[in-house]
Design a protein around this motif. Structure first.
Motif, PDB file in Angstrom:
ATOM      1  N   MET A   1      -0.229 -22.141 -40.369  1.00  0.00           N
ATOM      2  CA  MET A   1      -1.386 -22.002 -41.259  1.00  0.00           C
ATOM      3  C   MET A   1      -2.671 -22.425 -40.571  1.00  0.00           C
ATOM      4  O   MET A   1      -3.708 -21.785 -40.698  1.00  0.00           O
ATOM      5  N   GLY A   2      -2.525 -23.475 -39.772  1.00  0.00           N
ATOM      6  CA  GLY A   2      -3.691 -23.970 -39.033  1.00  0.00           C
ATOM      7  C   GLY A   2      -4.112 -22.971 -37.952  1.00  0.00           C
ATOM      8  O   GLY A   2      -5.295 -22.779 -37.683  1.00  0.00           O
ATOM      9  N   ASP A   3      -3.107 -22.339 -37.317  1.00  0.00           N
ATOM     10  CA  ASP A   3      -3.443 -21.320 -36.301  1.00  0.00           C
ATOM     11  C   ASP A   3      -4.173 -20.141 -36.914  1.00  0.00           C
ATOM     12  O   ASP A   3      -5.099 -19.570 -36.309  1.00  0.00           O
ATOM     13  N   TYR A   4      -3.770 -19.738 -38.071  1.00  0.00           N
ATOM     14  CA  TYR A   4      -4.404 -18.617 -38.751  1.00  0.00           C
ATOM     15  C   TYR A   4      -5.856 -18.934 -39.067  1.00  0.00           C
ATOM     16  O   TYR A   4      -6.755 -18.082 -38.865  1.00  0.00           O
ATOM     17  N   ALA A   5      -6.140 -20.109 -39.484  1.00  0.00           N
ATOM     18  CA  ALA A   5      -7.509 -20.525 -39.780  1.00  0.00           C
ATOM     19  C   ALA A   5      -8.337 -20.573 -38.502  1.00  0.00           C
ATOM     20  O   ALA A   5      -9.522 -20.209 -38.489  1.00  0.00           O
ATOM     21  N   ALA A   6      -7.698 -21.009 -37.396  1.00  0.00           N
ATOM     22  CA  ALA A   6      -8.432 -21.046 -36.118  1.00  0.00           C
ATOM     23  C   ALA A   6      -8.813 -19.649 -35.664  1.00  0.00           C
ATOM     24  O   ALA A   6      -9.910 -19.415 -35.134  1.00  0.00           O
ATOM     25  N   LEU A   7      -7.918 -18.681 -35.841  1.00  0.00           N
ATOM     26  CA  LEU A   7      -8.227 -17.297 -35.457  1.00  0.00           C
ATOM     27  C   LEU A   7      -9.370 -16.735 -36.284  1.00  0.00           C
ATOM     28  O   LEU A   7     -10.258 -16.042 -35.769  1.00  0.00           O
ATOM     29  N   ILE A   8      -9.364 -17.071 -37.556  1.00  0.00           N
ATOM     30  CA  ILE A   8     -10.443 -16.582 -38.407  1.00  0.00           C
ATOM     31  C   ILE A   8     -11.766 -17.172 -37.969  1.00  0.00           C
ATOM     32  O   ILE A   8     -12.797 -16.483 -37.893  1.00  0.00           O
ATOM     33  N   ALA A   9     -11.751 -18.449 -37.670  1.00  0.00           N
ATOM     34  CA  ALA A   9     -13.001 -19.090 -37.241  1.00  0.00           C
ATOM     35  C   ALA A   9     -13.490 -18.498 -35.931  1.00  0.00           C
ATOM     36  O   ALA A   9     -14.702 -18.286 -35.732  1.00  0.00           O
ATOM     37  N   LEU A  10     -12.553 -18.213 -35.026  1.00  0.00           N
ATOM     38  CA  LEU A  10     -12.941 -17.623 -33.748  1.00  0.00           C
ATOM     39  C   LEU A  10     -13.550 -16.235 -33.947  1.00  0.00           C
ATOM     40  O   LEU A  10     -14.552 -15.868 -33.315  1.00  0.00           O
ATOM     41  N   ALA A  11     -12.953 -15.457 -34.854  1.00  0.00           N
ATOM     42  CA  ALA A  11     -13.480 -14.116 -35.115  1.00  0.00           C
ATOM     43  C   ALA A  11     -14.873 -14.191 -35.711  1.00  0.00           C
ATOM     44  O   ALA A  11     -15.769 -13.391 -35.371  1.00  0.00           O
TER      45      ALA A  11
END
Length: 409
Positions: A1-11
């Motif tokens: 879940m944390g990885d998914y949030a990191a990808l969104i922030a990066l995008a």
């Protein structure tokens, strides 16, 4: 879940960076100008280059085409001074010279140019008649350009030229104009036709005049030459008759002289004389007028008297012819052969031949066709043939009385 949030922030960060880069760089092509504002106020104008902007602070307000533009406006109804409505199409050539003025001074400069052109056109054409409007395009174009260039100067525009593409009067006026033009053309055609007939009549009359002048001139020259030829012919004929009569008289004188010499030398007897008399009597009776011939009864007595008068009685009693004294000298006709020797010359007189040649040269000389331009061609040129013939006579005097005297030489 944390990885998914990191990808969104990066995008989101990548997208933000892309937006920032897109807003900080702009490319303005050549012949275009970009008006740039900073925090809503005019900052600068760039053209034909790559421009960097401060993101979220600078923005491109508008891009303006710097090329010269040609705008054709729809037909506008315009009332002329003589209260006729005409439809006029206009074409305006203009160029933006100050992009920021074209952006900030007027909201839509094309509409402004159109409306200004329409109102100016109505003001200019309203002071002209229809005929002046149709024939004064250059004047209207110049006035429109001056007014538009002055009014659009503060908009950052430069009006290069204004052209009237078409001027269309009402159909009824067009029909009337066509009739007027047709009538005018027919009038000019009639005038030109009449002028042509007049010129033709003048030329024909002039030609007849020249023809009559030349005919009269030729007849006069022919009459002069004919009279001169007749005069020369009579002179030569008279000279020939004179010489012939002289020769006849001279021949008869010589014949009579020879006959009498022969009679004297032959010593004829009365019988011979009687015989000759008898031979002559029939000849006396010849002729249609002689109806009766009478022989005299005393014929013998006549012969005796004739013999006694011409002869002398001989020893035998016969009368014989006795010639006159031979020592007696008889006067002979004077010898004038040297004086009349030139009467019998059959050669042509050089002076006469020269006069005839001069007359023929004058007769064959081409006639000047500019007689019509002279004040009086007949009076000025008529004496020439006579002058040429008379001047060529032997004594050069040219008078009819002196020529025969010279030819009788």
């Amino acid at each position: 879940m944390g990885d998914y949030a990191a990808l969104i922030a990066l995008a989101v960060v990548v997208l933000f960076v892309a937006v920032v880069v897109a807003k900080s760089v702009t490319l303005v092509p050549q012949a275009e100008a970009a008006v740039i504002e900073r925090l809503g106020r005019y900052s600068k104008t760039v053209s034909g280059q790559l421009t960097f902007l401060v993101p979220f602070v600078d923005r491109v307000r508008a891009k303006v085409d710097l090329r010269e533009r040609v705008v054709s406006f729809p037909p506008q109804p315009v009332i002329t001074q003589d209260n006729l409505t005409v439809s006029i199409d206009t074409v305006v050539y203009f160029q933006v010279t100050t992009p920021q003025a074209a952006v900030y001074e007027i909201s839509n400069y094309i509409v402004g140019v159109e409306q200004l052109t329409t109102t100016t056109l109505r003001n200019v054409v309203g002071g002209m008649t229809l005929e002046e409007t149709l024939t004064s395009r250059d004047s209207i174009n110049g006035q429109l350009r001056g007014v538009l260039d002055e009014a659009t100067g503060r908009w950052g525009l430069r009006v290069a030229r204004v052209e009237l593409k078409s001027i269309d009067p009402p159909p009824s006026i067009q029909e009337s104009m066509e009739k007027q033009m047709k009538a005018d053309r027919e009038k000019r055609a009639t005038i030109l036709t009449a002028e042509g007939h007049r010129e033709s009549s003048i030329k024909t009359a002039e030609g007849d005049k020249q023809s009559q002048i030349l005919s009269a001139e030729g007849a006069k020259q022919a009459a002069i030459l004919s009279a001169e030829g007749e005069r020369q012919s009579r002179i030569l004929r008279a000279q020939g008759e004179r010489a012939a009569k002289y020769l006849n008289a001279q021949g008869e004188a010589k014949a009579i002289e020879k006959v009498f010499e022969a009679i004297k030398a032959g010593k004829p007897t009365p019988e011979l004389l009687a015989y000759q008399y008898l031979q002559t009597l029939p000849k006396m009776a010849q002729g249609d007028a002689n109806k009766m011939w009478v022989v005299p009864s005393d014929f013998g007595d006549a012969l005796k008297g004739f013999a006694k008068n011409l002869g002398a009685p001989g020893d035998d009693g016969v009368f014989r012819f006795e010639p006159s004294d031979q020592g007696e000298t008889h006067s002979k006709p004077e010898d004038d052969s040297a004086e009349v020797a030139d009467w019998f010359d059959t050669k042509t007189d050089p002076a006469i031949a020269r006069a005839v040649a001069d007359a023929e040269a004058v007769a064959r000389k081409p006639v000047d066709t500019s007689l019509a331009a002279a004040p009086n061609p007949v009076r000025d040129s008529a004496p020439e043939p006579a002058k040429s013939v008379e001047a060529s006579l032997p004594d050069g005097s040219g008078s009819g009385d002196d020529a025969p005297r010279e030819l009788d030489r």
